[in-house]
Structures are given as C-alpha cells and as structure tokens.
Design a protein around this motif. Structure first.
Motif: not given
Lengths: 116, 390
Positions: B41, B57-61
């Motif tokens: 993201d 890791a928080d950006l993974a879509l």
C-alpha cells in the motif's frame, strides 16, 4: 453482558459506539437486525460507527474497506484482517452486548487501554 | 480464456487479479511486477511509514492466508507488448503469451533535471524511495519540498512533525489549490504555516545546488534555500513507454473506454497508467487516487472476462483522502465545477470543518477536515446522486 443503549434510541440505519475496551459498534440495519462488531477498523484508527451502512455491511469512513456485520469479514484493502463480532441481546427494550472473548484485531499503533 | 497476464503488481494489478478470481476466472494467472516486493500500500509511505509508525509488513495488500493461485514474476519489467499476438516481453528476455492482458503499470514520479546526480534528492513513489528518504531524514535538519501536491504537502507535514526545518515551494497560490480550489486550499496552507512549515508561494525552482550532495535549492528570484534533503513532488508520468509501437492507443496514459477496454480486444488497463473515458466529464483522463484504482479493478476484470460486453456501473465521483499533521482531509467530487463553496459545519480556523461546493444549488463536491462522520453522510449523498458534468 454490557448494556449499550435503549432500543428506541437506535433507529434503523443508525450506529451506536459503545465505549468498551476496545470500543464496540452496534448497528441497527435497515432490515431491522441489530448486530455488533469491534468499532475500530483493522487498518487504521477509524470508528466504523461513523461509516456507511449498507445492508449488512459497514464501509470504513476513511478508506472504504467493507466489513460484514455478521461475520466480521473484510472485502478489500486497505484493511486485511476481520473485526470481531459480538453477540447482541435485546431485553426489556434495552440493547446488550456480550463481548467476544477472542483477541481483537487492532490497527498498528492502537492498543487496549488496559495495556497502554 | 486460459491465461491472463496482469502487468503491474500494485493495488490496481492485485485487485484486478482478485476480481478475476472472484468473477469465476479459474485459468492461469500471471502477475508481473517490476519491483521485487509483493503488492504493498502506497498511501502510508509519505505518512505513517515515513514517520516510522508502521512497518513494511503493515503495508502488505494481500489478505492473511489469501491464495489466488497467482504465478508471480516479480523483479522483472515488461519491455514490450505485441498486442495482436497478445505477447508481453520481459526484461529477463522471456515472454508471456496470454489470452487476456491487464495493463496496470502505474505512473512514475516526475523528476527535476540533474537531480539524479545529487545525493539527498528524493522522489517518493515506491517502498524503496520511502526507505531511502527515511534513512536520510534521520540525520537531516533542513528539508525543502518542491511541489505542493499530495506528496509534497504530506511529506512536509510528516517531516515537520519529526522536527525538521521544512520549506515547501509551491508554484501556485497554495498547496492543493488545483483540487480543493483557492479558498479551501488557503485554509490548509494556514494549517501548514501555523505548524511551522515555511511556504514559498508562486515560486519556481531553477536549480538544485551542491556538488555530490544537495545543499540547497535556488529559486527564479535568486533566493537560495539551504537544505540537507530535498523532496521533489511534481507529479507523475504514466508508465506506458513500454507500450509504444504495440498498436495500443496512447495519450496521457492508455486510452480506455468507460469499462477499461483499450483499443485492442483482450487488453484492458487500470490504475494510474489508464485514461478511462468518463461519461460525466465527457473526456478521457487518468485518476491517480487510490479509490479510483480500487473501484475500477472489478470493472476492468468484468470487461476482460466478458470480451467487452459487460456494461459497467456509472463511475462514482472521485474520492480521496490525505492525512497532514493530525488532520484528516477527505474530498469527493470536482471543485472546478463549483461556483460557490460554503462552510456548513465547524470553523476554518479550528481545522475542523465541512465545506460544500455547489454549482447553483446543486452540491458538486464536499471537503471534510476532521469531520469524518459528517463527511460520510455527504459522501453517500453525492455517490447516490452522481455528480454530472456542468
């Protein structure tokens, strides 16, 4: 069982935010169902009670991921994880919530007040 | 249809792949991505990621445990398309023959001439860009941001929050004036100034100074702004050069009909690289907002699977958001159609207000600043009664 609000104060199509830890959103759908889920979007700190209710789905007011009020499932990014669902009981015209005992899926940077 | 190749592994590409599966496509699905990363993201790159509040890791879509049966080809760029044979050639010398092709190659940050030679000059588009900028911010004290669009305004706010001395150079009257209109953009500009961002309005950059590393920015009036780090946020160019000579019609992006269909059957385009026909506006234009890519993915998938016979739902008015400092900015519609704008709730000075743009009596756009609940109501109002061309 936590008392949320009088049934009469939650018309169809409206939401109520219950200040539990974490907060819980209670929805009265247009079809007359009353359903409760965790109020915080799993992507970023936003109140789902402020979102767009359509049928049995609530759209996050910030980034438009939709959660199914019955299952907690999310439809599309940016949220990736479901929200918890909670049991709802209506007694004597008062809405009560039975909080789930699962672990909540909170977004990065949001913690339970009890753990803050 | 036995093979679909999606070129571009970002939001639009991933969501089109997901929509193809959701709409019943069970064949081979190849997803080509120039970057080595799985889809991620981008909006947090200029905000929470840059600040260090969220990690990679928080950006993974992709969803947890999501299994779309995708054949990933990451770290290779598409270099050419034979549209008639429907063959995509790749930078590693291989090629992919497909029955259906989705073009989702996005857009690249526009650069200033000479900026590549100087360390400390950044654009912000990719995860690698954001990593590099974040690294530089750790030691930088003075930042100059060139361009007052979303990237510029967001990076300026984030850097200011991190304690840097920040100057934002804007060629127009105020940051975001193009999308918000002058009066509302002025309210956002005031916010920046109040939080300590130095705004240079109506200013043009003529030169980046420094030898190996940038040490400042020279403006057309001769002013020199010293800087340890410079961020260039002056727009994006669609990644369509690999399509030249393919036979696909190109303008400012891949020219598409209102369902994402291109001039070649079996090829659709979606996301920042695609200029869809907009019936409400009566023209082709690219929409670079996140929500635009998301809404159009399912439409493009339906167009491809139906061979172009699926009739898309009317496009919703463009919605975007921006977070600057602790302010949530939400906007829907088109300010340029408006002949009036009124604050309906709150106060500009408090940075909590809702403003409605009207053409005559008809609302054509809404701006919410820290007014999430009320904005949702207005958004629903505009989306269920779509904005029409003026």
């Amino acid at each position: 069982m936590i008392p949320a609000c009088p049934l009469a104060s939650l018309p169809r199509g409206e939401a109520f935010r219950l200040e539990a830890d974490p907060p819980i959103a209670v929805f009265h759908t247009e079809d007359g169902e009353i359903l409760a889920i965790d109020d915080t979007c799993t992507h970023q700190d936003a109140s789902l009670a402020d979102g767009w209710l359509e049928g049995c789905e609530i759209e996050c007011p910030l980034h438009a991921s939709r959660f199914d009020l019955r299952t907690g499932r999310v439809d599309a990014p940016p949220a990736k994880r479901p929200v918890r669902t909670h049991q709802v009981v209506v007694e004597d015209d008062v809405i009560y919530v039975v909080p789930s005992d699962e672990e909540p899926n909170l977004p990065p940077g949001v913690t339970l007040k009890g753990q803050a | 249809m036995n093979t679909v190749c999606v070129v571009g592994a970002s939001l639009a590409g991933l969501l089109t792949a997901r929509a193809l599966r959701a709409q019943g496509y069970a064949g081979r699905l190849v997803l080509v991505g120039e970057e080595r990363h799985r889809p991620y993201d981008r909006p947090p790159l200029s905000k929470d990621f840059l600040r260090g509040a969220v990690g990679e890791a928080d950006l993974a879509l992709e969803g947890e445990g999501e299994e779309l049966g995708i054949e990933w080809r990451l770290g290779v760029a598409a270099t050419g398309l034979d549209a008639v044979a429907r063959r995509v050639t790749l930078s590693d010398g291989t090629s992919i023959r497909a029955d259906g092709i989705v073009i989702a190659t996005g857009a690249a940050a526009r650069e200033l001439p000479g900026s590549r030679e100087l360390a400390g000059v950044h654009t912000l588009r990719t995860l690698d860009d954001a990593r590099a900028l974040r690294g530089d911010l750790e030691s930088a004290k003075r930042m100059v941001v060139i361009g007052g669009g979303f990237i510029g305004a967001e990076v300026a706010a984030t850097a200011r929050d991190l304690g840097l001395d920040v100057t934002l150079v804007e060629s127009g009257t105020a940051p975001l004036a193009g999308v918000l209109g002058h009066s509302m953009a002025e309210a956002i500009a005031t916010l920046h100034e109040r939080r300590g961002v130095r705004l240079m309005r109506g200013a043009y950059v003529t030169e980046l100074t420094g030898t190996e590393r940038v040490d400042g920015v020279r403006l057309a009036d001769g002013t020199h702004l010293p800087a340890d780090v410079v961020v260039v946020g002056i727009g994006a160019i669609p990644n369509t050069s690999w399509l030249e000579g393919s036979g696909l019609e190109l303008g400012d992006g891949v020219v598409c009909d209102e369902g994402g269909g291109t001039s070649v059957p079996g090829v659709v385009a979606v996301g920042d690289c695609a200029a869809w026909f907009d019936p409400a506006q009566g023209d082709h234009h690219r929409i670079e907002h996140w929500t635009g890519a998301r809404q159009r993915a399912a439409v493009a998938a339906a167009t491809l699977l139906s061979g172009g016979t699926a009739r898309p739902e009317p496009a919703r008015p463009a919605y975007f958001w921006s977070d600057q400092f602790d302010i949530k900015i939400q906007f829907i519609g088109h300010a340029r159609h408006a002949d009036s704008v009124t604050v309906e709730e709150g106060d500009l000075a408090d940075h909590s207000f809702l403003a409605v743009y009207r053409q005559g009596d008809r609302p054509v756009a809404v701006l919410g600043v820290n007014q999430v609940r009320l904005f949702t109501r207005w958004r629903r109002h505009l989306e269920t009664a779509p904005v029409q061309a003026g």
